[in-house]
Design a protein around this motif. Structure first.
Motif, PDB file in Angstrom:
ATOM      1  N   THR A  42       0.852  -1.204   0.000  1.00 28.73           N
ATOM      2  CA  THR A  42       0.000   0.000   0.000  1.00 28.73           C
ATOM      3  C   THR A  42       0.879   1.242   0.000  1.00 28.73           C
ATOM      4  O   THR A  42       1.793   1.361   0.820  1.00 28.73           O
ATOM      5  N   LEU A  43       0.567   2.137  -0.909  1.00 34.97           N
ATOM      6  CA  LEU A  43       1.348   3.376  -1.006  1.00 34.97           C
ATOM      7  C   LEU A  43       1.117   4.235   0.240  1.00 34.97           C
ATOM      8  O   LEU A  43      -0.018   4.497   0.625  1.00 34.97           O
ATOM      9  N   HIS A  44       2.209   4.660   0.830  1.00 34.41           N
ATOM     10  CA  HIS A  44       2.143   5.347   2.114  1.00 34.41           C
ATOM     11  C   HIS A  44       1.968   6.850   1.972  1.00 34.41           C
ATOM     12  O   HIS A  44       1.472   7.518   2.872  1.00 34.41           O
ATOM     13  N   THR A  45       2.354   7.371   0.818  1.00 37.42           N
ATOM     14  CA  THR A  45       2.519   8.816   0.709  1.00 37.42           C
ATOM     15  C   THR A  45       1.333   9.546   0.091  1.00 37.42           C
ATOM     16  O   THR A  45       1.293  10.771   0.112  1.00 37.42           O
ATOM     17  N   HIS A  46       0.405   8.818  -0.498  1.00 35.53           N
ATOM     18  CA  HIS A  46      -0.680   9.486  -1.225  1.00 35.53           C
ATOM     19  C   HIS A  46      -2.043   9.074  -0.687  1.00 35.53           C
ATOM     20  O   HIS A  46      -2.225   7.936  -0.250  1.00 35.53           O
ATOM     21  N   ARG A  47      -2.958  10.019  -0.801  1.00 39.17           N
ATOM     22  CA  ARG A  47      -4.332   9.746  -0.361  1.00 39.17           C
ATOM     23  C   ARG A  47      -5.229   9.744  -1.603  1.00 39.17           C
ATOM     24  O   ARG A  47      -5.997  10.653  -1.830  1.00 39.17           O
ATOM     25  N   THR A  48      -5.074   8.707  -2.398  1.00 42.46           N
ATOM     26  CA  THR A  48      -5.852   8.631  -3.639  1.00 42.46           C
ATOM     27  C   THR A  48      -6.650   7.325  -3.637  1.00 42.46           C
ATOM     28  O   THR A  48      -6.638   6.574  -2.655  1.00 42.46           O
ATOM     29  N   GLY A  49      -7.300   7.074  -4.753  1.00 42.92           N
ATOM     30  CA  GLY A  49      -8.172   5.902  -4.837  1.00 42.92           C
ATOM     31  C   GLY A  49      -7.449   4.590  -4.614  1.00 42.92           C
ATOM     32  O   GLY A  49      -7.968   3.691  -3.942  1.00 42.92           O
ATOM     33  N   GLY A  50      -6.244   4.467  -5.148  1.00 47.96           N
ATOM     34  CA  GLY A  50      -5.499   3.207  -5.042  1.00 47.96           C
ATOM     35  C   GLY A  50      -5.184   2.819  -3.605  1.00 47.96           C
ATOM     36  O   GLY A  50      -5.559   1.733  -3.151  1.00 47.96           O
ATOM     37  N   PRO A  51      -4.512   3.705  -2.851  1.00 48.89           N
ATOM     38  CA  PRO A  51      -4.224   3.371  -1.450  1.00 48.89           C
ATOM     39  C   PRO A  51      -5.486   3.109  -0.635  1.00 48.89           C
ATOM     40  O   PRO A  51      -5.500   2.218   0.225  1.00 48.89           O
ATOM     41  N   GLU A  52      -6.531   3.844  -0.921  1.00 49.96           N
ATOM     42  CA  GLU A  52      -7.779   3.607  -0.185  1.00 49.96           C
ATOM     43  C   GLU A  52      -8.320   2.204  -0.489  1.00 49.96           C
ATOM     44  O   GLU A  52      -8.748   1.479   0.414  1.00 49.96           O
ATOM     45  N   ALA A  53      -8.264   1.826  -1.769  1.00 53.61           N
ATOM     46  CA  ALA A  53      -8.734   0.487  -2.148  1.00 53.61           C
ATOM     47  C   ALA A  53      -7.898  -0.588  -1.452  1.00 53.61           C
ATOM     48  O   ALA A  53      -8.430  -1.616  -1.022  1.00 53.61           O
ATOM     49  N   CYS A  54      -6.596  -0.354  -1.332  1.00 50.82           N
ATOM     50  CA  CYS A  54      -5.733  -1.336  -0.657  1.00 50.82           C
ATOM     51  C   CYS A  54      -6.118  -1.459   0.819  1.00 50.82           C
ATOM     52  O   CYS A  54      -6.097  -2.554   1.385  1.00 50.82           O
ATOM     53  N   ARG A  60      -1.932  -8.664   5.892  1.00 52.64           N
ATOM     54  CA  ARG A  60      -0.930  -7.776   6.486  1.00 52.64           C
ATOM     55  C   ARG A  60      -0.634  -6.650   5.495  1.00 52.64           C
ATOM     56  O   ARG A  60      -0.390  -6.904   4.315  1.00 52.64           O
ATOM     57  N   THR A  61      -0.657  -5.459   6.006  1.00 48.67           N
ATOM     58  CA  THR A  61      -0.412  -4.288   5.158  1.00 48.67           C
ATOM     59  C   THR A  61       1.041  -3.868   5.265  1.00 48.67           C
ATOM     60  O   THR A  61       1.587  -3.774   6.372  1.00 48.67           O
ATOM     61  N   VAL A  62       1.643  -3.654   4.118  1.00 50.00           N
ATOM     62  CA  VAL A  62       3.020  -3.165   4.095  1.00 50.00           C
ATOM     63  C   VAL A  62       3.017  -1.836   3.360  1.00 50.00           C
ATOM     64  O   VAL A  62       2.629  -1.765   2.189  1.00 50.00           O
ATOM     65  N   TYR A  63       3.418  -0.778   4.039  1.00 47.47           N
ATOM     66  CA  TYR A  63       3.444   0.540   3.408  1.00 47.47           C
ATOM     67  C   TYR A  63       4.770   0.729   2.668  1.00 47.47           C
ATOM     68  O   TYR A  63       5.830   0.361   3.178  1.00 47.47           O
TER      69      TYR A  63
END
Lengths: 323, 101
Positions: free
Chosen positions: A9-21, A36-39
């Motif tokens: 999961t992308l740690h730096t952005h608040r966009t659709g992709g990270p939210e979906a993750c 388990r989430t890995v940023y």
């Protein structure tokens, strides 16, 4: 047999992709999977892309980056092993990392198509056709892409769901809403939105056309009082904002292009071109709220979470991953 | 030569280099099955666009196709034939000898 599922999961952005993750990790945990989430950040991806396959990769300990993701259950961890019996979920922007997880089962989640082109150009596609690499699609556009490139024979849907924005702003009843039309004006918009706004102003000067933007709360408040949201973007995937608008009782009008084709049943604009669309906007803003909107369109958006949970269970049961 | 002329000449040279690189990239892409599939997908998707904004998207599709024809005419003909073929299995299975890295 239980298999740990690592969701990058992308740690730096608040966009659709990270939210979906985050939604995926949450749905997995809720349904008894070991997720388990890995940023990660871009620098780590770059370093990993240039490394040879190893037994595992360390990403570092991090906490959930944004307050609004606190609603999702996640078990954060700092490393991803590259071993048998492990499932690694990579969003499409990381598809070039699939060869680095040659011992694990890799699931590439095609949340968009266009955003994955950069990563695609950095990998031999035959690596994405290996038996340990699976593919899941968020929109039919992505599914067509997987088929066109013959990446996999069997692909399963894995969508996402619209967050209930009523917590941020209560939707106004239709009749009390001002004559307000919201427009997406970001870089992804392919139509001449300025021309459409000018035409709307010409047809009905009382309608106020406003670009949408700002914080999540601000956007929710705008959707809660507007009558239509016009999003004529390039739709790299099934975008969230038209669905969020619908959830707030605001009708949507979206491009029939890319992932927008999946949004046709909530607000398609297949027919009208720029010259006609302004009249459609005026008609929608001035007209009453359609029965179809209340009976079919809005409930469909509210059902997304249940559909997503079903998809998650079905997909990961295929991997025999439940605890 | 004035500074302005030098800057213009430099810009023209940069532009020529960029166009040559893009043309070469297109030529190479059209010489591989995956590259052809990708270009066919992007082109077809743009050409099939409907509704607001579709005029620009269809023009984008035509531009790609034209650039492809300039770069590798034969590749475009093969791409057309491949696109029409029914797709079954994965490309790795379809082409047993695989592709070069």
């Amino acid at each position: 047999m239980s298999k740990p599922i690592y969701v990058l999961t992308l740690h730096t952005h608040r966009t659709g992709g990270p939210e979906a993750c985050h939604q995926l990790a949450d749905a997995l945990i809720e349904q008894g999977f070991d997720a388990r989430t890995v940023y990660y950040d871009f620098a780590q991806v770059e370093a990993l892309a240039n490394a040879s396959p190893q037994e595992g990769y360390y990403f570092g300990a991090r906490v959930c980056p944004f307050d609004e993701y606190a609603r999702y259950k996640v078990n954060v961890t700092d490393a991803v092993p590259n071993t048998e019996g492990v499932i690694v979920v990579l969003p499409e922007t990381l598809c070039h990392l699939a060869p680095k997880f040659d011992k694990a089962t890799v699931l590439i989640w095609w949340l968009s198509v266009d955003n994955g082109f950069g990563a695609l150009s950095r990998v031999n596609l035959n690596h994405l056709r290996k038996p340990n690499v699976k593919h899941a699609w968020q929109s039919h556009y992505a599914r067509k892409f997987i088929d066109a490139l013959m990446l996999a024979e069997v692909v399963l849907p894995l969508s996402d769901y619209t967050v209930d924005m009523r917590r941020y702003a209560a939707p106004m009843p239709w009749d009390e809403r001002p004559l307000l039309a919201l427009f997406n004006t970001n870089h992804k918009v392919v139509a001449d939105w300025r021309g459409i706004v000018a035409k709307v102003a010409e047809l009905d000067p009382e309608i106020e056309c406003v670009p949408v933007g700002g914080t999540r709360e601000g956007v929710a408040a705008m959707f809660a009082r507007a009558r239509i949201y016009v999003d004529l973007g390039s739709m790299p995937g099934k975008d969230r904002m038209p669905r969020e608008a619908v959830a707030q009782g605001c009708q949507s009008l979206v491009s029939f292009y890319g992932g927008g084709q999946d949004l046709m049943d909530i607000g398609g604009s297949r027919g009208p071109f720029e010259t006609k669309i302004a009249a459609d906007i005026v008609r929608t803003v001035r007209g009453p709220l359609s029965h179809t909107f209340e009976r079919d369109i809005q409930p469909k958006v509210f059902r997304e979470k249940a559909v997503f949970f079903d998809e998650v269970a079905r997909l990961f049961d295929e991997f025999d991953a439940r605890i | 030569m004035s500074a302005k002329d030098r800057a213009l000449r430099q810009a023209r040279a940069d532009d020529a280099r960029r166009i040559a690189a893009e043309k070469e990239g297109m030529r190479q892409a059209l010489s591989t099955p995956d590259g052809r599939a990708l270009i066919a997908f992007i082109t077809r998707n743009a050409l099939d666009a409907e509704g607001p904004g579709s005029k620009q998207l269809r023009q984008f599709g035509r531009d790609i196709l034209q650039a492809a024809q300039f770069a590798n005419w034969d590749g475009v003909q093969i791409m057309r034939e491949e696109w029409e073929k029914p797709k079954q299995g994965t490309r790795a299975e379809a082409e047993e000898d695989g592709e070069e890295e």
